[in-house]
Design an enzyme around this catalytic site. Sequence first.
Site, PDB file in Angstrom:
ATOM      1  N   ASP A  17       0.900  -1.181  -0.249  1.00  0.00           N
ATOM      2  CA  ASP A  17       0.017  -0.237   0.124  1.00  0.00           C
ATOM      3  C   ASP A  17       0.746   1.209   0.141  1.00  0.00           C
ATOM      4  O   ASP A  17       0.432   2.440  -0.274  1.00  0.00           O
ATOM      5  CB  ASP A  17      -0.875   0.024   1.402  1.00  0.00           C
TER       6      ASP A  17
ATOM      7  N   LEU B 124     -12.059   8.166  -1.152  1.00  0.00           N
ATOM      8  CA  LEU B 124     -12.853   8.538   0.174  1.00  0.00           C
ATOM      9  C   LEU B 124     -13.825   7.181   0.190  1.00  0.00           C
ATOM     10  O   LEU B 124     -14.739   6.981  -0.441  1.00  0.00           O
ATOM     11  CB  LEU B 124     -13.952   9.495  -0.151  1.00  0.00           C
TER      12      LEU B 124
ATOM     13  N   ASP C 180     -21.048   5.534   8.882  1.00  0.00           N
ATOM     14  CA  ASP C 180     -21.290   5.163   7.344  1.00  0.00           C
ATOM     15  C   ASP C 180     -22.064   6.583   6.776  1.00  0.00           C
ATOM     16  O   ASP C 180     -23.084   7.154   7.354  1.00  0.00           O
ATOM     17  CB  ASP C 180     -22.340   4.234   7.555  1.00  0.00           C
TER      18      ASP C 180
ATOM     19  N   ARG D 140     -23.649   7.266   4.173  1.00  0.00           N
ATOM     20  CA  ARG D 140     -25.051   6.605   3.470  1.00  0.00           C
ATOM     21  C   ARG D 140     -26.123   6.920   4.834  1.00  0.00           C
ATOM     22  O   ARG D 140     -27.216   7.557   4.506  1.00  0.00           O
ATOM     23  CB  ARG D 140     -25.129   5.123   2.986  1.00  0.00           C
TER      24      ARG D 140
ATOM     25  N   GLY E  13     -15.944   4.229  -2.002  1.00  0.00           N
ATOM     26  CA  GLY E  13     -17.231   4.034  -1.636  1.00  0.00           C
ATOM     27  C   GLY E  13     -17.720   5.327  -1.560  1.00  0.00           C
ATOM     28  O   GLY E  13     -19.008   5.519  -2.335  1.00  0.00           O
TER      29      GLY E  13
ATOM     30  N   GLU F 108     -17.080   7.512  -5.162  1.00  0.00           N
ATOM     31  CA  GLU F 108     -17.779   6.954  -6.261  1.00  0.00           C
ATOM     32  C   GLU F 108     -19.416   7.436  -6.244  1.00  0.00           C
ATOM     33  O   GLU F 108     -19.984   7.160  -7.220  1.00  0.00           O
ATOM     34  CB  GLU F 108     -17.276   5.454  -6.631  1.00  0.00           C
ATOM     35  N   ASN F 109     -19.812   7.310  -5.090  1.00  0.00           N
ATOM     36  CA  ASN F 109     -21.385   7.124  -4.908  1.00  0.00           C
ATOM     37  C   ASN F 109     -21.923   8.447  -4.238  1.00  0.00           C
ATOM     38  O   ASN F 109     -23.113   8.726  -4.542  1.00  0.00           O
ATOM     39  CB  ASN F 109     -21.707   6.074  -4.131  1.00  0.00           C
TER      40      ASN F 109
HETATM   41  P1  AMP Z   1     -15.340   1.763   1.022  1.00  0.00           P
HETATM   42  O1  AMP Z   1     -14.576   1.599   2.284  1.00  0.00           O
HETATM   43  O2  AMP Z   1     -14.757   2.137   0.072  1.00  0.00           O
HETATM   44  O3  AMP Z   1     -16.124   0.516   0.593  1.00  0.00           O
HETATM   45  O4  AMP Z   1     -16.417   3.017   1.317  1.00  0.00           O
HETATM   46  C1  AMP Z   1     -17.490   2.697   2.204  1.00  0.00           C
HETATM   47  C2  AMP Z   1     -17.971   4.197   2.613  1.00  0.00           C
HETATM   48  O5  AMP Z   1     -18.967   4.416   1.340  1.00  0.00           O
HETATM   49  C3  AMP Z   1     -19.217   3.954   3.523  1.00  0.00           C
HETATM   50  O6  AMP Z   1     -19.016   5.334   4.322  1.00  0.00           O
HETATM   51  C4  AMP Z   1     -20.527   4.129   2.751  1.00  0.00           C
HETATM   52  O7  AMP Z   1     -21.410   4.853   3.334  1.00  0.00           O
HETATM   53  C5  AMP Z   1     -20.197   4.946   1.503  1.00  0.00           C
HETATM   54  N1  AMP Z   1     -21.266   4.867   0.631  1.00  0.00           N
HETATM   55  C6  AMP Z   1     -21.238   3.584  -0.490  1.00  0.00           C
HETATM   56  N2  AMP Z   1     -22.361   3.675  -0.948  1.00  0.00           N
HETATM   57  C7  AMP Z   1     -22.886   5.077  -0.787  1.00  0.00           C
HETATM   58  C8  AMP Z   1     -23.752   5.985  -1.558  1.00  0.00           C
HETATM   59  N3  AMP Z   1     -24.467   5.467  -2.453  1.00  0.00           N
HETATM   60  N4  AMP Z   1     -23.882   7.348  -0.926  1.00  0.00           N
HETATM   61  C9  AMP Z   1     -23.053   7.716   0.092  1.00  0.00           C
HETATM   62  N5  AMP Z   1     -22.069   6.910   0.659  1.00  0.00           N
HETATM   63  C10 AMP Z   1     -21.968   5.637   0.189  1.00  0.00           C
END
Ligand code: AMP
Length: 394
Positions: A136, A197, A271, A273, A323, A326-327
Amino acid sequence: MAVSSFKFALIDSATGHQILHGLAEKLGDDDASITIKRENEKNRLELGKNNQHVDAIKVLVSTLQELGLDNNIGAIGHRVVHGGEMFTQSAVIDDDVITAIEAVSALAPLHNPANLIGIKAAQLAFPGIPQVAVFDTAFHQTMPEKAYMYAIDKDHYKEKGIRRYGFHGTSHFFVAQKAAEWLNKSFETTSVITVHLGNGCSVCAISDGKSVDTSMGMTPLEGLMMGTRSGDIDPGVIMYLMKRYKYDANQIDDFLNKQSGMLGLSQLSNDCRTLEDALNDADNEKRLAAQLTLEVYSYRVAKYIAGYTCALTHLDAVVFTGGIGENSNYIRDIVVKHLGLLGLTIDDCKNQQARFGQAGAINDPTSRTPVLVIPTNEEWVIAQDAAKLTKGVK
Ligand code: AMP
Protein backbone atom coordinates in the site's frame (compact mmCIF):
# COMPACT_ATOMS: atom_id res chain seq x y z
CA MET A 1 -5.14 -14.84 18.74
CA ALA A 2 -7.09 -11.83 17.50
CA VAL A 3 -10.16 -12.30 15.33
CA SER A 4 -9.37 -11.47 11.72
CA SER A 5 -10.63 -11.65 8.18
CA PHE A 6 -9.38 -11.65 4.61
CA LYS A 7 -10.80 -10.99 1.17
CA PHE A 8 -9.87 -12.97 -1.92
CA ALA A 9 -10.58 -12.94 -5.64
CA LEU A 10 -9.65 -15.05 -8.64
CA ILE A 11 -8.99 -12.50 -11.36
CA ASP A 12 -8.19 -12.58 -15.05
CA SER A 13 -5.20 -10.22 -14.88
CA ALA A 14 -5.61 -9.18 -18.53
CA THR A 15 -9.20 -7.95 -18.21
CA GLY A 16 -9.75 -7.50 -14.46
CA HIS A 17 -12.74 -9.89 -14.62
CA GLN A 18 -13.40 -11.47 -11.21
CA ILE A 19 -14.09 -15.14 -11.86
CA LEU A 20 -14.76 -15.77 -8.17
CA HIS A 21 -14.41 -13.69 -5.04
CA GLY A 22 -15.30 -13.66 -1.38
CA LEU A 23 -14.55 -13.07 2.23
CA ALA A 24 -13.38 -15.18 5.17
CA GLU A 25 -14.38 -13.48 8.40
CA LYS A 26 -14.30 -13.75 12.18
CA LEU A 27 -11.38 -16.19 11.88
CA GLY A 28 -10.38 -17.29 15.35
CA ASP A 29 -13.92 -16.72 16.67
CA ASP A 30 -16.69 -19.27 17.31
CA ASP A 31 -18.70 -18.18 14.28
CA ALA A 32 -15.93 -17.98 11.67
CA SER A 33 -17.24 -18.30 8.10
CA ILE A 34 -16.23 -18.10 4.47
CA THR A 35 -18.44 -16.67 1.74
CA ILE A 36 -17.61 -17.50 -1.87
CA LYS A 37 -19.36 -15.70 -4.72
CA ARG A 38 -19.31 -16.72 -8.37
CA GLU A 39 -21.43 -15.05 -11.00
CA ASN A 40 -24.90 -15.06 -9.41
CA GLU A 41 -24.13 -17.81 -6.91
CA LYS A 42 -23.23 -17.16 -3.31
CA ASN A 43 -22.21 -19.84 -0.79
CA ARG A 44 -21.58 -19.23 2.88
CA LEU A 45 -19.92 -21.94 4.95
CA GLU A 46 -19.55 -21.97 8.71
CA LEU A 47 -15.96 -22.83 9.59
CA GLY A 48 -16.58 -23.74 13.22
CA LYS A 49 -14.53 -23.04 16.31
CA ASN A 50 -10.77 -22.39 16.35
CA ASN A 51 -10.51 -22.03 12.62
CA GLN A 52 -7.80 -19.83 11.17
CA HIS A 53 -6.53 -18.55 7.82
CA VAL A 54 -5.15 -21.99 6.87
CA ASP A 55 -8.55 -23.62 7.38
CA ALA A 56 -10.39 -20.97 5.38
CA ILE A 57 -7.84 -21.29 2.57
CA LYS A 58 -8.30 -25.09 2.58
CA VAL A 59 -12.03 -24.57 1.93
CA LEU A 60 -11.18 -22.12 -0.84
CA VAL A 61 -8.74 -24.59 -2.44
CA SER A 62 -11.28 -27.43 -2.43
CA THR A 63 -13.93 -25.11 -3.93
CA LEU A 64 -11.50 -24.11 -6.68
CA GLN A 65 -10.75 -27.81 -7.30
CA GLU A 66 -14.44 -28.74 -7.44
CA LEU A 67 -15.04 -25.97 -9.98
CA GLY A 68 -11.96 -26.98 -11.99
CA LEU A 69 -10.45 -23.53 -11.50
CA ASP A 70 -7.34 -24.56 -9.57
CA ASN A 71 -5.25 -25.19 -12.70
CA ASN A 72 -5.77 -21.67 -13.95
CA ILE A 73 -3.89 -19.93 -11.16
CA GLY A 74 -0.62 -18.45 -12.44
CA ALA A 75 0.32 -16.42 -9.38
CA ILE A 76 -1.01 -15.26 -6.03
CA GLY A 77 -0.88 -11.57 -5.15
CA HIS A 78 -1.07 -10.36 -1.54
CA ARG A 79 -1.92 -6.89 -0.38
CA VAL A 80 0.64 -5.91 2.26
CA VAL A 81 -0.08 -2.71 4.15
CA HIS A 82 3.40 -1.45 5.05
CA GLY A 83 6.55 -1.79 2.98
CA GLY A 84 8.47 0.93 4.82
CA GLU A 85 11.35 2.34 2.77
CA MET A 86 12.43 -1.12 1.64
CA PHE A 87 9.77 -1.63 -1.01
CA THR A 88 9.36 0.91 -3.79
CA GLN A 89 7.41 -1.60 -5.87
CA SER A 90 5.77 -5.02 -5.64
CA ALA A 91 8.06 -8.00 -4.98
CA VAL A 92 8.07 -11.74 -5.65
CA ILE A 93 7.88 -13.34 -2.21
CA ASP A 94 10.93 -15.29 -1.06
CA ASP A 95 12.57 -15.72 2.36
CA ASP A 96 14.31 -12.32 2.10
CA VAL A 97 11.03 -10.54 1.30
CA ILE A 98 9.32 -12.23 4.26
CA THR A 99 12.17 -11.14 6.55
CA ALA A 100 11.89 -7.58 5.22
CA ILE A 101 8.09 -7.51 5.78
CA GLU A 102 8.70 -8.75 9.33
CA ALA A 103 11.30 -6.02 9.81
CA VAL A 104 8.81 -3.24 8.99
CA SER A 105 6.00 -4.85 11.01
CA ALA A 106 6.73 -2.53 13.94
CA LEU A 107 5.35 0.31 11.77
CA ALA A 108 2.06 -1.54 11.16
CA PRO A 109 1.67 -3.92 14.12
CA LEU A 110 -1.99 -4.69 13.39
CA HIS A 111 -1.68 -5.23 9.65
CA ASN A 112 1.70 -6.64 8.58
CA PRO A 113 1.67 -9.67 10.93
CA ALA A 114 -1.85 -10.51 9.68
CA ASN A 115 -0.64 -10.14 6.06
CA LEU A 116 2.22 -12.56 6.83
CA ILE A 117 -0.21 -15.12 8.24
CA GLY A 118 -2.11 -14.95 4.94
CA ILE A 119 1.09 -15.31 2.91
CA LYS A 120 2.27 -18.33 4.88
CA ALA A 121 -1.14 -20.01 4.71
CA ALA A 122 -1.27 -19.46 0.93
CA GLN A 123 2.26 -20.84 0.53
CA LEU A 124 1.15 -24.03 2.28
CA ALA A 125 -2.08 -24.33 0.29
CA PHE A 126 -0.63 -23.50 -3.13
CA PRO A 127 2.90 -24.98 -3.16
CA GLY A 128 4.82 -24.17 -6.32
CA ILE A 129 2.64 -21.20 -7.29
CA PRO A 130 4.66 -17.95 -7.18
CA GLN A 131 3.43 -15.32 -4.73
CA VAL A 132 3.82 -11.57 -4.92
CA ALA A 133 3.54 -8.86 -2.26
CA VAL A 134 1.90 -5.60 -3.35
CA PHE A 135 2.46 -2.78 -0.85
CA ASP A 136 0.00 0.00 0.00
CA THR A 137 2.97 2.29 0.64
CA ALA A 138 5.12 1.52 -2.44
CA PHE A 139 3.56 4.01 -4.89
CA HIS A 140 4.32 6.87 -2.47
CA GLN A 141 8.03 6.11 -2.21
CA THR A 142 8.61 8.74 -4.91
CA MET A 143 7.56 11.52 -2.49
CA PRO A 144 10.31 14.10 -2.05
CA GLU A 145 11.90 14.64 1.36
CA LYS A 146 10.03 17.91 1.84
CA ALA A 147 6.75 15.95 1.68
CA TYR A 148 7.69 12.92 3.74
CA MET A 149 9.71 14.44 6.60
CA TYR A 150 8.00 15.42 9.83
CA ALA A 151 9.35 18.56 11.49
CA ILE A 152 10.76 16.60 14.45
CA ASP A 153 14.26 15.74 15.70
CA LYS A 154 15.79 14.04 12.67
CA ASP A 155 17.30 11.23 14.75
CA HIS A 156 13.77 9.90 15.16
CA TYR A 157 13.66 9.41 11.40
CA LYS A 158 17.13 7.93 11.17
CA GLU A 159 16.85 5.60 14.14
CA LYS A 160 13.13 4.83 14.36
CA GLY A 161 11.89 5.29 10.80
CA ILE A 162 9.42 8.02 11.81
CA ARG A 163 8.40 9.72 8.58
CA ARG A 164 5.37 9.94 6.33
CA TYR A 165 4.82 6.83 4.13
CA GLY A 166 1.26 7.14 2.81
CA PHE A 167 -1.23 4.33 2.02
CA HIS A 168 -3.93 3.42 -0.54
CA GLY A 169 -1.09 3.46 -3.12
CA THR A 170 -2.65 0.84 -5.40
CA SER A 171 -5.94 2.76 -5.51
CA HIS A 172 -4.36 6.16 -6.24
CA PHE A 173 -2.17 4.56 -8.93
CA PHE A 174 -5.10 2.73 -10.56
CA VAL A 175 -7.45 5.69 -10.81
CA ALA A 176 -4.66 8.04 -11.93
CA GLN A 177 -3.85 5.62 -14.75
CA LYS A 178 -7.51 5.45 -15.74
CA ALA A 179 -7.66 9.26 -15.62
CA ALA A 180 -4.67 9.45 -18.00
CA GLU A 181 -6.51 7.10 -20.39
CA TRP A 182 -9.64 9.24 -20.12
CA LEU A 183 -7.59 12.39 -20.80
CA ASN A 184 -5.87 10.64 -23.70
CA LYS A 185 -2.44 11.37 -22.24
CA SER A 186 0.51 9.17 -21.33
CA PHE A 187 0.61 8.38 -17.61
CA GLU A 188 4.17 9.77 -17.40
CA THR A 189 2.96 13.26 -18.35
CA THR A 190 -0.28 13.24 -16.35
CA SER A 191 -0.67 15.29 -13.17
CA VAL A 192 -3.79 14.74 -11.09
CA ILE A 193 -5.09 14.95 -7.55
CA THR A 194 -6.75 11.67 -6.62
CA VAL A 195 -9.24 11.61 -3.75
CA HIS A 196 -9.95 8.18 -2.24
CA LEU A 197 -12.97 8.45 0.07
CA GLY A 198 -14.08 5.18 1.67
CA ASN A 199 -13.99 3.93 5.24
CA GLY A 200 -10.36 5.05 5.06
CA CYS A 201 -9.73 8.31 3.18
CA SER A 202 -6.69 9.90 1.56
CA VAL A 203 -5.74 12.44 -1.09
CA CYS A 204 -2.70 12.09 -3.36
CA ALA A 205 -0.88 14.60 -5.56
CA ILE A 206 0.49 12.83 -8.64
CA SER A 207 2.96 14.74 -10.78
CA ASP A 208 3.86 13.25 -14.16
CA GLY A 209 2.72 9.80 -12.99
CA LYS A 210 4.56 9.91 -9.65
CA SER A 211 3.15 10.37 -6.15
CA VAL A 212 4.63 13.59 -4.75
CA ASP A 213 2.47 13.98 -1.66
CA THR A 214 -0.31 12.13 0.12
CA SER A 215 -2.38 12.81 3.21
CA MET A 216 -1.82 9.63 5.27
CA GLY A 217 1.42 9.56 7.21
CA MET A 218 3.50 7.07 9.16
CA THR A 219 0.19 5.35 9.89
CA PRO A 220 -3.21 5.52 8.15
CA LEU A 221 -4.46 7.93 10.84
CA GLU A 222 -3.07 11.21 9.49
CA GLY A 223 -4.86 13.45 7.03
CA LEU A 224 -8.56 13.41 6.20
CA MET A 225 -11.37 12.71 8.62
CA MET A 226 -12.58 9.12 8.05
CA GLY A 227 -15.36 6.73 9.14
CA THR A 228 -13.99 6.26 12.65
CA ARG A 229 -10.54 7.93 12.42
CA SER A 230 -9.95 11.54 13.39
CA GLY A 231 -7.39 12.39 10.70
CA ASP A 232 -5.33 15.50 11.49
CA ILE A 233 -5.56 16.65 15.09
CA ASP A 234 -3.34 18.86 17.24
CA PRO A 235 -0.91 16.40 18.96
CA GLY A 236 -1.36 18.62 22.01
CA VAL A 237 -4.82 17.06 22.46
CA ILE A 238 -3.13 13.71 23.11
CA MET A 239 -0.85 15.15 25.81
CA TYR A 240 -3.84 16.93 27.35
CA LEU A 241 -5.91 13.72 27.52
CA MET A 242 -2.98 11.77 28.96
CA LYS A 243 -2.03 14.35 31.57
CA ARG A 244 -5.42 15.68 32.59
CA TYR A 245 -7.63 12.60 32.09
CA LYS A 246 -4.99 9.86 32.50
CA TYR A 247 -5.71 8.23 29.13
CA ASP A 248 -3.19 5.48 28.39
CA ALA A 249 -1.81 4.56 24.94
CA ASN A 250 -4.58 2.03 24.25
CA GLN A 251 -7.31 4.50 25.13
CA ILE A 252 -5.73 7.14 22.88
CA ASP A 253 -5.47 4.57 20.10
CA ASP A 254 -9.14 3.58 20.45
CA PHE A 255 -10.24 7.19 20.76
CA LEU A 256 -8.49 8.38 17.59
CA ASN A 257 -8.82 5.25 15.43
CA LYS A 258 -12.20 3.81 16.43
CA GLN A 259 -14.32 6.44 18.17
CA SER A 260 -13.60 9.55 16.08
CA GLY A 261 -14.25 10.66 12.51
CA MET A 262 -17.83 10.53 11.20
CA LEU A 263 -18.88 8.25 14.06
CA GLY A 264 -17.42 10.39 16.84
CA LEU A 265 -18.53 13.75 15.53
CA SER A 266 -22.06 12.73 14.53
CA GLN A 267 -22.60 10.24 17.38
CA LEU A 268 -24.83 8.52 14.83
CA SER A 269 -22.80 6.39 12.44
CA ASN A 270 -19.46 5.87 10.70
CA ASP A 271 -21.34 5.23 7.47
CA CYS A 272 -21.72 8.12 5.04
CA ARG A 273 -24.98 6.74 3.59
CA THR A 274 -26.59 6.60 7.03
CA LEU A 275 -25.53 10.19 7.69
CA GLU A 276 -26.93 11.33 4.35
CA ASP A 277 -30.23 9.64 5.27
CA ALA A 278 -30.14 11.39 8.66
CA LEU A 279 -30.16 14.77 6.85
CA ASN A 280 -33.91 14.14 6.40
CA ASP A 281 -34.54 12.77 9.88
CA ALA A 282 -37.55 14.14 11.75
CA ASP A 283 -35.34 14.61 14.80
CA ASN A 284 -33.78 18.07 14.56
CA GLU A 285 -30.74 17.16 16.65
CA LYS A 286 -29.90 14.18 14.45
CA ARG A 287 -30.33 16.27 11.32
CA LEU A 288 -27.96 18.97 12.58
CA ALA A 289 -25.39 16.42 13.79
CA ALA A 290 -25.33 14.73 10.37
CA GLN A 291 -25.11 18.08 8.59
CA LEU A 292 -22.19 19.32 10.68
CA THR A 293 -20.32 16.01 10.28
CA LEU A 294 -20.67 16.00 6.49
CA GLU A 295 -19.68 19.68 6.32
CA VAL A 296 -16.52 19.17 8.40
CA TYR A 297 -15.71 16.09 6.32
CA SER A 298 -16.14 17.80 2.94
CA TYR A 299 -14.38 21.02 3.98
CA ARG A 300 -11.34 19.03 5.04
CA VAL A 301 -11.27 17.12 1.73
CA ALA A 302 -11.44 20.42 -0.17
CA LYS A 303 -8.61 21.94 1.91
CA TYR A 304 -6.34 19.02 1.01
CA ILE A 305 -7.19 19.27 -2.70
CA ALA A 306 -6.45 23.01 -2.70
CA GLY A 307 -3.26 22.44 -0.68
CA TYR A 308 -1.95 19.84 -3.10
CA THR A 309 -2.04 22.22 -6.04
CA CYS A 310 1.24 23.56 -4.64
CA ALA A 311 2.83 20.13 -5.16
CA LEU A 312 2.10 20.25 -8.92
CA THR A 313 3.17 22.35 -11.91
CA HIS A 314 -0.10 21.69 -13.73
CA LEU A 315 -3.37 19.96 -12.88
CA ASP A 316 -5.00 17.72 -15.50
CA ALA A 317 -7.90 16.49 -13.35
CA VAL A 318 -9.29 15.95 -9.88
CA VAL A 319 -10.41 12.33 -9.47
CA PHE A 320 -12.89 10.99 -6.91
CA THR A 321 -12.92 7.31 -5.95
CA GLY A 322 -13.75 4.91 -3.06
CA GLY A 323 -17.22 4.07 -1.74
CA ILE A 324 -18.02 7.71 -0.93
CA GLY A 325 -16.08 9.29 -3.81
CA GLU A 326 -17.78 6.97 -6.33
CA ASN A 327 -21.30 7.21 -4.95
CA SER A 328 -21.94 10.32 -2.94
CA ASN A 329 -22.97 13.19 -5.21
CA TYR A 330 -23.77 15.08 -1.98
CA ILE A 331 -20.17 15.05 -0.71
CA ARG A 332 -18.68 15.70 -4.18
CA ASP A 333 -20.95 18.69 -4.60
CA ILE A 334 -19.86 20.35 -1.33
CA VAL A 335 -16.18 19.58 -1.98
CA VAL A 336 -16.15 21.00 -5.52
CA LYS A 337 -18.13 24.09 -4.46
CA HIS A 338 -15.37 24.90 -1.95
CA LEU A 339 -12.90 24.95 -4.86
CA GLY A 340 -14.41 27.79 -6.87
CA LEU A 341 -11.24 29.88 -6.53
CA LEU A 342 -9.36 27.13 -8.39
CA GLY A 343 -11.91 27.48 -11.19
CA LEU A 344 -13.63 24.13 -10.56
CA THR A 345 -17.34 24.00 -11.34
CA ILE A 346 -19.73 21.07 -11.14
CA ASP A 347 -22.56 19.94 -13.44
CA ASP A 348 -25.40 18.95 -11.09
CA CYS A 349 -26.97 16.54 -13.51
CA LYS A 350 -23.72 14.71 -14.35
CA ASN A 351 -22.83 14.64 -10.66
CA GLN A 352 -26.11 12.97 -9.77
CA GLN A 353 -25.73 10.42 -12.56
CA ALA A 354 -22.16 9.39 -11.60
CA ARG A 355 -23.04 6.67 -9.08
CA PHE A 356 -22.86 2.92 -8.62
CA GLY A 357 -19.73 2.16 -10.55
CA GLN A 358 -20.29 4.64 -13.39
CA ALA A 359 -17.11 6.44 -14.45
CA GLY A 360 -17.22 9.87 -16.00
CA ALA A 361 -16.71 13.62 -15.81
CA ILE A 362 -18.93 15.60 -13.43
CA ASN A 363 -17.60 19.08 -14.15
CA ASP A 364 -19.40 21.84 -15.97
CA PRO A 365 -17.84 22.80 -19.37
CA THR A 366 -16.71 26.10 -17.81
CA SER A 367 -14.56 24.28 -15.23
CA ARG A 368 -10.84 25.09 -15.54
CA THR A 369 -10.03 21.43 -14.77
CA PRO A 370 -11.97 18.21 -15.38
CA VAL A 371 -13.45 16.58 -12.27
CA LEU A 372 -13.73 12.81 -12.73
CA VAL A 373 -15.37 9.94 -10.89
CA ILE A 374 -13.46 6.69 -11.44
CA PRO A 375 -14.25 3.44 -9.58
CA THR A 376 -11.13 2.00 -8.00
CA ASN A 377 -10.01 -1.59 -8.48
CA GLU A 378 -7.16 -2.43 -6.14
CA GLU A 379 -7.61 -6.17 -6.69
CA TRP A 380 -6.88 -5.74 -10.38
CA VAL A 381 -3.64 -3.84 -9.69
CA ILE A 382 -2.58 -6.67 -7.37
CA ALA A 383 -3.43 -9.26 -10.05
CA GLN A 384 -1.60 -7.30 -12.75
CA ASP A 385 1.54 -6.91 -10.64
CA ALA A 386 1.44 -10.57 -9.65
CA ALA A 387 1.16 -11.63 -13.30
CA LYS A 388 3.81 -9.17 -14.51
CA LEU A 389 6.42 -10.10 -11.89
CA THR A 390 5.98 -13.85 -12.11
CA LYS A 391 6.03 -14.43 -15.84
CA GLY A 392 8.22 -17.47 -16.21
CA VAL A 393 8.93 -17.80 -12.47
CA LYS A 394 6.83 -20.95 -11.92
P1 AMP B 1 -15.37 1.71 0.98
O1 AMP B 1 -14.48 1.63 2.19
O2 AMP B 1 -14.63 2.20 -0.23
O3 AMP B 1 -16.15 0.45 0.71
O4 AMP B 1 -16.48 2.85 1.29
C1 AMP B 1 -17.39 2.74 2.34
C2 AMP B 1 -18.12 4.06 2.49
O5 AMP B 1 -18.79 4.39 1.27
C3 AMP B 1 -19.17 4.05 3.59
O6 AMP B 1 -19.09 5.25 4.37
C4 AMP B 1 -20.47 4.05 2.81
O7 AMP B 1 -21.54 4.67 3.49
C5 AMP B 1 -20.07 4.89 1.60
N1 AMP B 1 -21.04 4.71 0.51
C6 AMP B 1 -21.27 3.61 -0.24
N2 AMP B 1 -22.31 3.84 -1.10
C7 AMP B 1 -22.74 5.11 -0.87
C8 AMP B 1 -23.77 5.92 -1.41
N3 AMP B 1 -24.58 5.47 -2.37
N4 AMP B 1 -23.90 7.19 -0.93
C9 AMP B 1 -23.10 7.66 0.03
N5 AMP B 1 -22.09 6.93 0.59
C10 AMP B 1 -21.92 5.67 0.15
